[in-house]
Design a protein around this motif. Structure first.
Motif, PDB file in Angstrom:
ATOM      1  N   LEU A 291       0.842  -1.205   0.000  1.00  0.00           N
ATOM      2  CA  LEU A 291       0.000   0.000   0.000  1.00  0.00           C
ATOM      3  C   LEU A 291       0.875   1.252   0.000  1.00  0.00           C
ATOM      4  N   GLY A 292       1.987   1.179   0.750  1.00  0.00           N
ATOM      5  CA  GLY A 292       2.925   2.303   0.767  1.00  0.00           C
ATOM      6  C   GLY A 292       3.496   2.555  -0.619  1.00  0.00           C
TER       7      GLY A 292
ATOM      8  N   ASP B 204       2.110   1.853  -3.368  1.00  0.00           N
ATOM      9  CA  ASP B 204       1.033   2.283  -4.262  1.00  0.00           C
ATOM     10  C   ASP B 204       0.551   3.707  -3.930  1.00  0.00           C
ATOM     11  N   LEU B 205       1.093   4.294  -2.880  1.00  0.00           N
ATOM     12  CA  LEU B 205       0.581   5.596  -2.414  1.00  0.00           C
ATOM     13  C   LEU B 205       0.845   6.701  -3.423  1.00  0.00           C
ATOM     14  N   ARG B 206      -0.215   7.423  -3.755  1.00  0.00           N
ATOM     15  CA  ARG B 206      -0.102   8.610  -4.612  1.00  0.00           C
ATOM     16  C   ARG B 206      -0.770   9.759  -3.873  1.00  0.00           C
ATOM     17  N   PRO B 207      -0.325  10.985  -4.114  1.00  0.00           N
ATOM     18  CA  PRO B 207      -1.021  12.112  -3.472  1.00  0.00           C
ATOM     19  C   PRO B 207      -2.483  12.157  -3.943  1.00  0.00           C
ATOM     20  N   VAL B 208      -3.371  12.464  -3.023  1.00  0.00           N
ATOM     21  CA  VAL B 208      -4.792  12.551  -3.403  1.00  0.00           C
ATOM     22  C   VAL B 208      -5.334  13.937  -3.039  1.00  0.00           C
ATOM     23  N   ARG B 209      -6.328  14.368  -3.827  1.00  0.00           N
ATOM     24  CA  ARG B 209      -6.971  15.643  -3.491  1.00  0.00           C
ATOM     25  C   ARG B 209      -8.102  15.336  -2.517  1.00  0.00           C
ATOM     26  N   ARG B 210      -8.028  15.990  -1.372  1.00  0.00           N
ATOM     27  CA  ARG B 210      -9.059  15.729  -0.360  1.00  0.00           C
ATOM     28  C   ARG B 210     -10.429  16.119  -0.892  1.00  0.00           C
ATOM     29  N   LEU B 211     -11.421  15.277  -0.672  1.00  0.00           N
ATOM     30  CA  LEU B 211     -12.764  15.593  -1.170  1.00  0.00           C
ATOM     31  C   LEU B 211     -13.375  16.707  -0.332  1.00  0.00           C
TER      32      LEU B 211
ATOM     33  N   ARG C 109     -16.299   8.554  -6.216  1.00  0.00           N
ATOM     34  CA  ARG C 109     -15.029   9.200  -5.845  1.00  0.00           C
ATOM     35  C   ARG C 109     -14.803   9.137  -4.334  1.00  0.00           C
ATOM     36  N   ALA C 110     -15.911   9.029  -3.592  1.00  0.00           N
ATOM     37  CA  ALA C 110     -15.767   8.833  -2.138  1.00  0.00           C
ATOM     38  C   ALA C 110     -15.637   7.319  -1.909  1.00  0.00           C
ATOM     39  N   CYS C 111     -16.076   6.845  -0.765  1.00  0.00           N
ATOM     40  CA  CYS C 111     -15.948   5.405  -0.516  1.00  0.00           C
ATOM     41  C   CYS C 111     -17.097   4.949   0.378  1.00  0.00           C
TER      42      CYS C 111
END
Lengths: 221, 194
Positions: free
Chosen positions: A12-13, A15-22, A152-154
């Motif tokens: 998972l580390g 695979d980590l990419r920066p994400v834009r907070r919803l 886009r959320a979960c």
């Protein structure tokens, strides 16, 4: 910690990419409602607005029904976007109930009026079929937009979230139908409306629920 | 008590900051966060009723969900609450999945006992062991209902319907007694029963 969990964390580390907070769910709901409002403006261009204004002035229960369906649209959209965030409680699904109660009561009143008062033009079968088509067809783009935004959320309760979103979509389509509904809702018309709304909610619940359920777990484990 | 809640609040603040860093792509903070919160996830999952042998699978599902949902976390809110909501939900999903699986897969020990594979050499061993005095003794020691079930269904190979008529018991009660009898015998002979 087991080696398997340790390896998963490392994966998972990697695979980590920066994400834009919803943004907050209410703002996201406002975004979807803006789409509905845009659609309303486009449809208003083709509608006979003076006739609608006349009906609204003289038929009070129509006002209430429009208010009820609009309120249901707004509240169900807020509820669906709230439910799409993992830490929100399922009780959010109850939010649209006041709007729904008003909508159902006012529509029932209109139906009763068409039944009691003679010479009232209630919708016949052909007009009811038109209503069904309108609600179902208009629901397609609105549902797609809703599901794409919710994805886009979960959502941790995909079926409940999708059904609540479906209610928002169906209520929006039924509200916009008023632009092209210059007659009272007779019993047949009301049944057709209920069927169309039920179909939209059911389709959203089934298809949306599947689209919102992540498949990654099954693949990975 | 106050010290514990203060420590919990501090930890929550640390995790929240790590998650905010992870949202910007900080891998070290992210891995530290996931490793740090795994014990809490396990506790939440087991508190929901997931057995220890399944807990690791559910913990992994929770970690994957955190990864997929990380854009929904708002650092202005509690990280622990966000995490616990995910862990609880995934535990409930796992329990439901398990329940559905149990309903779909019929546990039918009678079918195994009554229809052995003729090519399986072990069944002959089974016959011998059934003739064995220790097995006979173990069956005799079973409670009446269980002994009756195993004698009729396994030894005499009666059908459930016939056994139900013969004993005056329901088929369900016979199945339960048979299941319990097999369990007792398996425990006694160390699982070596056919």
């Amino acid at each position: 910690m087991t080696a398997q969990i340790d390896r998963l964390i490392a994966d998972l580390g990697a695979d980590l990419r920066p994400v834009r907070r919803l943004s907050a769910p209410i703002l996201r709901a406002a975004g979807w409602l803006l789409l509905v409002a845009t659609l309303a403006i486009v449809l208003a261009y083709f509608a006979n607005l003076p006739a609608i204004a006349h009906r609204l002035r003289f038929v009070p229960d129509m006002w209430l029904a429009v208010l009820g369906s609009t309120l249901t649209t707004v509240l169900a959209a807020i509820a669906a976007f709230e439910l799409s965030f993992p830490d929100r409680k399922p009780v959010w699904a109850l939010l649209p109930l006041p709007g729904l109660a008003l909508w159902v009561a006012a529509t029932g009143m209109g139906c009763l009026r068409a039944w009691v008062i003679p010479d009232t033009h209630a919708a016949d079968m052909a007009e009811a079929t038109h209503c069904f088509r309108f609600i179902v067809l208009l629901s397609i783009p609105l549902s797609i937009a809703m599901i794409l935004m919710i994805r886009r959320a979960c959502p941790l309760r995909p079926n409940l979230t999708a059904a609540t979103g479906g209610l928002a979509v169906a209520a929006a389509a039924a509200t916009l139908l008023n632009f092209f509904h210059p007659y009272d809702a007779g019993a047949t018309d009301m049944v057709v409306h209920i069927l169309a709304i039920g179909l939209v909610i059911g389709a959203n619940r089934v298809l949306g629920g599947r689209l919102l359920t992540p498949k990654t777990f099954a693949r990975r484990l | 008590m106050a010290a514990a809640s203060q420590r919990a609040a501090e930890l929550d603040g640390e995790w929240s900051a790590m998650m905010a860093a992870a949202q910007t792509g900080d891998r070290i903070a992210y891995e530290r966060l996931l490793r740090g919160c795994t014990p809490l996830i396990r506790r939440v999952v087991m508190r929901q009723g997931v057995y220890a042998d399944r807990a690791d699978d559910v913990v992994q599902e929770v970690l994957l969900t955190i990864h997929r949902a990380r854009q929904t976390y708002d650092p202005a809110r509690s990280f622990s609450a966000w995490l616990c909501a995910i862990a609880q939900r995934r535990a409930i999903d796992a329990l439901r999945r398990r329940g559905r699986q149990d309903r779909r897969e019929v546990f039918a020990p009678l079918d195994y006992e009554n229809h052995p594979d003729p090519s399986d050499a072990r069944q002959h061993g089974m016959t011998e062991s059934m003739q064995d005095a220790s097995m006979r003794g173990a069956i005799d020691e079973l409670p009446d209902g269980q002994r009756e079930a195993i004698e009729m269904l396994a030894l005499q190979q009666m059908s459930l319907d016939d056994a139900a008529i013969a004993t005056g018991k329901t088929k369900g009660a016979l199945k339960v007694n048979m299941h319990r009898a097999l369990k007792t015998l398996r425990a006694r002979f160390g699982g070596d029963l056919g």
